[in-house]
Design an enzyme around this catalytic site. Structure first.
Site, mmCIF file in Angstrom:
data_model
loop_
_atom_site.group_PDB
_atom_site.id
_atom_site.type_symbol
_atom_site.label_atom_id
_atom_site.label_comp_id
_atom_site.label_asym_id
_atom_site.label_seq_id
_atom_site.Cartn_x
_atom_site.Cartn_y
_atom_site.Cartn_z
ATOM 1 N N ASP A 191 -4.531 -4.586 -14.471
ATOM 2 C CA ASP A 191 -5.671 -3.722 -14.770
ATOM 3 C C ASP A 191 -5.581 -3.240 -16.217
ATOM 4 O OD1 ASP A 191 -7.950 -2.067 -14.253
ATOM 5 O OD2 ASP A 191 -6.590 -0.359 -14.059
ATOM 6 N N TYR A 207 -2.043 -0.278 -5.651
ATOM 7 C CA TYR A 207 -3.420 0.023 -5.259
ATOM 8 C C TYR A 207 -3.538 0.235 -3.755
ATOM 9 C CZ TYR A 207 -5.861 -0.786 -9.681
ATOM 10 O OH TYR A 207 -6.342 -0.672 -10.951
ATOM 11 N N LYS A 223 8.117 -4.985 -14.594
ATOM 12 C CA LYS A 223 9.111 -4.089 -15.163
ATOM 13 C C LYS A 223 10.375 -4.213 -14.313
ATOM 14 C CE LYS A 223 8.948 -0.780 -17.671
ATOM 15 N NZ LYS A 223 9.614 -0.587 -19.005
ATOM 16 N N ASP A 281 -7.732 -4.662 -19.873
ATOM 17 C CA ASP A 281 -8.534 -3.806 -20.754
ATOM 18 C C ASP A 281 -8.071 -3.962 -22.207
ATOM 19 O OD1 ASP A 281 -10.083 -2.766 -18.662
ATOM 20 O OD2 ASP A 281 -9.967 -0.715 -19.437
ATOM 21 N N ASP A 315 5.608 -3.589 -20.781
ATOM 22 C CA ASP A 315 5.388 -2.784 -21.989
ATOM 23 C C ASP A 315 5.441 -3.669 -23.235
ATOM 24 O OD1 ASP A 315 8.110 -3.199 -21.544
ATOM 25 O OD2 ASP A 315 8.728 -1.219 -22.264
#
Ligand code: IPM
Ligand code: MG
Length: 370
Positions: free
Chosen positions: A250, A142, A193, A254, A226
């Site tokens: 983020d 970000y 990751k 969701d 993932d």
């Protein structure tokens, strides 16, 4: 009775409607002599851009710095698609997070029993779900530099974002996660990751070392981001505290929101470090959902995530845990009584507008407090 300085930033879209419901609850808390709030209002996002040509004005930034806590509803909408990048609505929110140093974003996903039916997953998978996503909020892709689109001069352009984390940033968000876990089910799942990203590799190393050094009593597991996304929809109740970076946090929050029935249910707290002198920390509370411009002004918005964000402010900024519990109880009470806004209607016959949901929660809270 203690007096707390609150800055209200309703923002765009459904923001003003859901903020109005929070103000009803502030009134209840005041009448019940739980706490007194001195509120100021400011503009952020598209609303600020329309008024000042900036996603948040210097004056409102100053108010945010001096407030005990900021309550923000939502920013953004298609109306500002043409705004300059640095003045786009989201820039106001990101500036608040960065300049107030709000590195720790707590996003609890709780499935109220009455809403297990409203989730897109099978009810038994989500009934009783209670997990906490701890998202790093002031670093990573970000804010990493360089962040740019360069013209390569051969008819091609290159878009660049930079994912970057330093040891101290990983350690301080790790501490928040481990401390929370100790008050919950004592388990932390750290996610990155590390199989493709150097920053992910460092993340895993730092979390492992911090755990061994300071938090060996907490159970720590690592899960690639993932795989975690997959496990969240496969068997979400295996998680207690999830700690992850800004971008993965983020996305995963969701995903987690739908487990609870609706994105309209998830509150969040964004916290800074404790000031060693005052013992206070900067804080901003906001729903996880966005400004939903498509339903703005129609009474279709669910105010529960915004109201839950006020409850988090009472808990994390003002030491009013009992009042926070009372708000959470009022929310589950009206849900158990069958009241629904449009987004959580499920197979119910009817739903109530935003303001009626807010009224009902305020009445329920008043019954407990007065
Ligand atoms: C969130 C939002 C923001 C983010 C946007 C509005 C900039 O999606 O708080 O989850 O990406 O952090
Ligand atoms: Mg988001």
């Amino acid at each position: 009775m203690s007096v707390h300085k609150l800055l209200l930033l309703p923002g765009d879209g459904i923001g003003p409607e859901i903020m109005a419901e929070v103000e009803k609850l502030l009134g209840v808390l005041d009448r019940a002599a739980v706490a007194r709030f001195e509120t100021e209002r400011g503009l952020v996002g598209g609303a600020a851009y329309d008024a000042h040509g900036q996603a948040i004005s210097e004056a409102d930034m100053a108010l945010a710095h001096s407030a005990d806590a900021v309550l923000l509803a939502a920013v953004g909408g298609p109306k500002w698609a043409g705004a300059p990048y640095d003045a786009r609505p989201e820039a106001g929110l990101l500036r608040l997070r960065k300049e107030l140093g709000l590195f720790a974003n707590l996003r609890p996903a709780v499935c109220y029993p009455a809403l297990a039916e409203a989730s897109s997953l099978k009810p038994d998978l989500v009934d009783g779900l209670d997990l906490m996503i701890v998202r790093e909020l002031t670093g990573g892709v970000y804010f990493g530099e360089p962040k740019e689109i360069i013209d390569l001069g051969n008819g091609q352009k290159r878009g660049v974002d930079t994912q970057v984390y330093d040891t101290y940033e990983i350690e301080r968000i790790g501490r928040v996660a481990f401390e929370l876990a100790r008050q919950r089910s004592n388990k932390v799942t750290s996610s990155e990751k590390s199989n493709v990203m150097k920053s992910g590799l460092l993340w895993r190393e730092v979390m492992t070392a911090l755990h061994a050094r300071e938090y060996a009593d907490v159970r720590l597991e690592h899960m690639l981001a993932d795989a975690l996304g997959m496990q969240l929809v496969r068997r979400p109740k295996q998680f207690d505290v999830i700690v992850t970076d800004n971008l993965f946090g983020d996305m995963l929050s969701d995903v987690a929101s739908m487990l609870t029935g609706s994105l309209g249910m998830l509150p969040s707290a964004s916290l800074g470090a404790n000031d060693p002198h005052t013992g206070k920390r900067k804080a901003l509370y906001e729903p996880v959902h966005g400004s939903a411009p498509d339903i703005a002004g129609q009474g279709l918005a669910n105010p529960i995530a915004m109201i839950g964000s006020l409850a988090m402010a009472l808990r994390y900024s003002f030491g009013l845990a009992a009042a926070a519990d009372a708000i959470d109880k009022a929310i589950s009470g009206v849900l158990a009584a069958g009241l629904r806004t449009a987004d959580i209607k499920g197979s119910a016959e009817s739903f109530v507008p935003t303001s009626q949901m807010g009224d009902a929660i305020a009445r329920e809270l008043e019954k407990t407090l007065v």
